[in-house]
Scaffold this motif. Structure first.
Motif, PDB file in Angstrom:
ATOM      1  N   ASN A  61       0.598  -1.099   0.134  1.00  0.00           N
ATOM      2  CA  ASN A  61      -0.030   0.285  -0.070  1.00  0.00           C
ATOM      3  C   ASN A  61       1.004   1.129  -0.036  1.00  0.00           C
ATOM      4  N   HIS A 313      -0.121  -1.855  -4.404  1.00  0.00           N
ATOM      5  CA  HIS A 313      -1.419  -2.218  -4.833  1.00  0.00           C
ATOM      6  C   HIS A 313      -1.969  -2.300  -3.610  1.00  0.00           C
ATOM      7  N   GLU A 314      -3.326  -2.573  -3.048  1.00  0.00           N
ATOM      8  CA  GLU A 314      -4.568  -2.348  -1.901  1.00  0.00           C
ATOM      9  C   GLU A 314      -3.546  -2.299  -0.787  1.00  0.00           C
ATOM     10  N   LYS A 317      -6.394  -5.008   3.630  1.00  0.00           N
ATOM     11  CA  LYS A 317      -8.036  -4.527   4.227  1.00  0.00           C
ATOM     12  C   LYS A 317      -8.551  -5.783   5.050  1.00  0.00           C
ATOM     13  N   TYR A 322      -3.973  -8.232   0.686  1.00  0.00           N
ATOM     14  CA  TYR A 322      -4.396  -8.225  -1.057  1.00  0.00           C
ATOM     15  C   TYR A 322      -2.899  -7.895  -1.481  1.00  0.00           C
ATOM     16  N   GLU A 365      -2.392   2.971  -7.630  1.00  0.00           N
ATOM     17  CA  GLU A 365      -3.495   2.579  -7.134  1.00  0.00           C
ATOM     18  C   GLU A 365      -4.696   3.682  -7.363  1.00  0.00           C
ATOM     19  N   HIS A 479      -8.485  -7.017  -7.746  1.00  0.00           N
ATOM     20  CA  HIS A 479      -8.496  -6.249  -6.487  1.00  0.00           C
ATOM     21  C   HIS A 479      -8.853  -6.921  -5.383  1.00  0.00           C
TER      22      HIS A 479
END
Length: 521
Positions: A61, A313-314, A317, A322, A365, A479
């Motif tokens: 992230n 990336h994400e 969460k 991810y 992202e 995602h």
């Protein structure tokens, strides 16, 4: 006899010189990039991706621990290959200053009456905290600045706060004046109307905008209030070098307090009123990094071919990582293998004629932030010297919705939009070396997915730099925390990576720079 001997010697010299020249020509043209492409292997791609998309990197992230581990990993790979950085010394990181937004607190006092955060207004943008008073505001009607209609045409708003209301005017037949149609435009279409009216105010030099829109306020206020209560951070943006513009979304009661005739009167005018702004910006500045490495061109070092992919990336969460193996771990490790291939060629005395920049960008992202910083704020090499950008974003899987053709394909987007030559080079490189199916489904200008605008190549394309976007399409794990390295099809990843290398090889080594014959304004 002397004449015969002289003739013989002359003929020998001519043949010898011709043969020598011919040998040089053949040698120059016989450099076979397949030897260097063979260094791109599925085994190496797999080994790197299992590390890069591991839980250790925490989903990479932007600005967080996992992303910092990722950039250090990339730096280590380039150092081990002895591929240098264009920044000098040991600096492989181009710093990207970002702002992590938190919900600002805002209260207004208008003509002695208090209007409160979340009850009457929300602060959508506050690049800085302010406590100030003004004694006038410019009412700009609908706040539209369009070719067919403009509320800013005959009024100066530079350095002032402006007041605008929702909607746009219609003609006698009920059509919107801006479009001549009844369908909603960007000036009336929900969230888009907010950004459109903010941009209009910004472009006309306004310091701040109070936008009266009951419908959008009823949606934004409870969401912003819940975000503030939880202490959540919102979006990331590039940190501006300027003050930026303050934007407040408010209800009709506040609008009427500033200008009682706001509902009936569309004519822009200066309104005398006493407004006190008390806004606290709670956002914080963070630093992320693009990773840059390069191989200097042997003949045309000032001309740059960029090969890009996003490194982020994400993140994590709800406790789930991810990993982003395909998105865009696949593109990231592909660049590393391409760099190794070019470095191997250079060590053999066959380095590229033009320089190659290996560009791993952050914050894709979050809105293509790293590539936008590179192109708009801090291009390491001048954009006018940048020949092309070959951008790799998801090339390790297959698209389950693609029901025709073989699995040996790649979607290409943008190859013909700015340079006919680049498109032909791409096609020829594929035919000569790889022979994949080149699928242009998403290259259609009317593609509803708008993939052309959704990855990092677009920030180069908007500057009229030719691009190719390599893409395998989306899939069920897109995602999601299930985008893991065990699902990558490594034989396809190898072939697609080699295709990018061959295309870059041809672009970098051709005699003339490719021509941009379809430049946009």
């Amino acid at each position: 006899m002397k004449n015969l001997l002289l003739l013989f010697c002359t003929a020998f010299l001519i043949v010898s010189c011709g043969s020598s020249s011919g040998t040089k020509s053949i040698k120059a043209e016989s450099i076979d990039p397949e030897e260097y492409a063979s260094t791109i292997t599925s085994d190496e791609l797999k080994t790197m991706l299992y590390t890069y998309a591991s839980d250790e990197f925490e989903g990479r992230n932007t600005g967080e621990k996992g992303q910092k581990l990722a950039v250090e990993y990339l730096k280590g790979q380039y150092k081990s290959m002895t591929v240098p950085t264009p920044l000098g010394d040991d600096d492989y990181f181009q710093e990207v200053p970002l702002e992590k937004h938190k919900v600002a607190e805002g209260n207004l006092t208008i003509n002695g009456n208090d209007y409160l955060n979340f009850e009457d207004l929300v602060v959508l943008a506050a690049p800085y905290s302010i406590n100030m008073s003004i004694d006038d505001i410019v009412y700009v009607g609908f706040g539209i600045d369009d070719d067919n209609y403009s509320d800013y045409k005959n009024i100066d708003v530079k350095g002032k706060f402006v007041l605008a209301k929702a909607g746009e005017p219609r003609d006698a037949d009920g059509n919107f004046i801006t479009s001549g149609k009844t369908d909603n435009t960007k000036w009336t279409n929900g969230r888009q109307s907010i950004s459109s009216k903010r941009e209009a105010a910004t472009e006309n030099g306004a310091k701040g905008l109070i936008f009266i829109n009951n419908e959008q306020f009823s949606k934004y206020a409870p969401y912003y209030q819940s975000q503030a209560a939880s202490g959540s951070t919102g979006r990331l943006s590039l940190k501006s070098n300027t003050d930026g513009m303050i934007m407040i979304l408010a209800n009709e009661d506040l609008g009427k307090e500033i200008y009682a005739s706001i509902a009936k009167n569309n004519t822009p005018k200066l309104i005398e009123t006493a407004i006190n702004f008390d806004i606290e910006n709670k956002s914080e500045t963070i630093i992320s990094e693009n990773v840059v490495a390069y191989i200097k061109g042997s003949e045309k070092p000032d001309e740059i071919v960029v090969i890009s992919a996003h490194l982020d990336h994400e993140g994590i969460k709800n406790g789930e990582i991810y990993n982003g193996a395909d998105d865009d771990g696949s593109g990231t490790v592909a660049i590393l293998e391409i760099a190794e291939a070019f470095k191997t060629a250079e060590k053999a005395g066959h380095g590229p004629k033009r320089s190659i920049l290996f560009l791993h960008v952050t914050g894709e992202e979050k809105g293509l932030l790293g590539s936008r910083h590179y192109t708009d704020n801090d291009p390491i090499f001048p954009l006018e010297n940048t020949v092309a950008d070959l951008n790799i974003d998801m090339i390790g899987r297959t698209d389950p919705k693609r029901t025709t053709g073989t699995r040996n394909y790649i979607y290409l987007i943008g190859s013909d939009k700015l340079s006919t030559e680049l498109h032909h080079i791409s096609e020829e490189a594929n035919t000569k070396y790889v022979n994949m199916e080149l699928d242009y489904t998403f290259n259609d200008d009317n593609d509803p997915n708008r993939f052309y605008y959704r990855s990092d190549h677009y920030n180069f394309a908007k500057h009229n730099i030719p691009v190719i976007f390599y893409f395998n399409g989306t899939h069920a794990d897109y995602h999601k925390p299930t985008d893991t390295p065990d699902k990558i099809q490594y034989d396809l990843l190898e072939t697609r990576t080699r295709l990018v290398f061959y295309t870059a090889w041809e672009v970098a080594n051709r005699a003339e720079r490719i021509v941009v014959d379809k430049a946009t304004e």
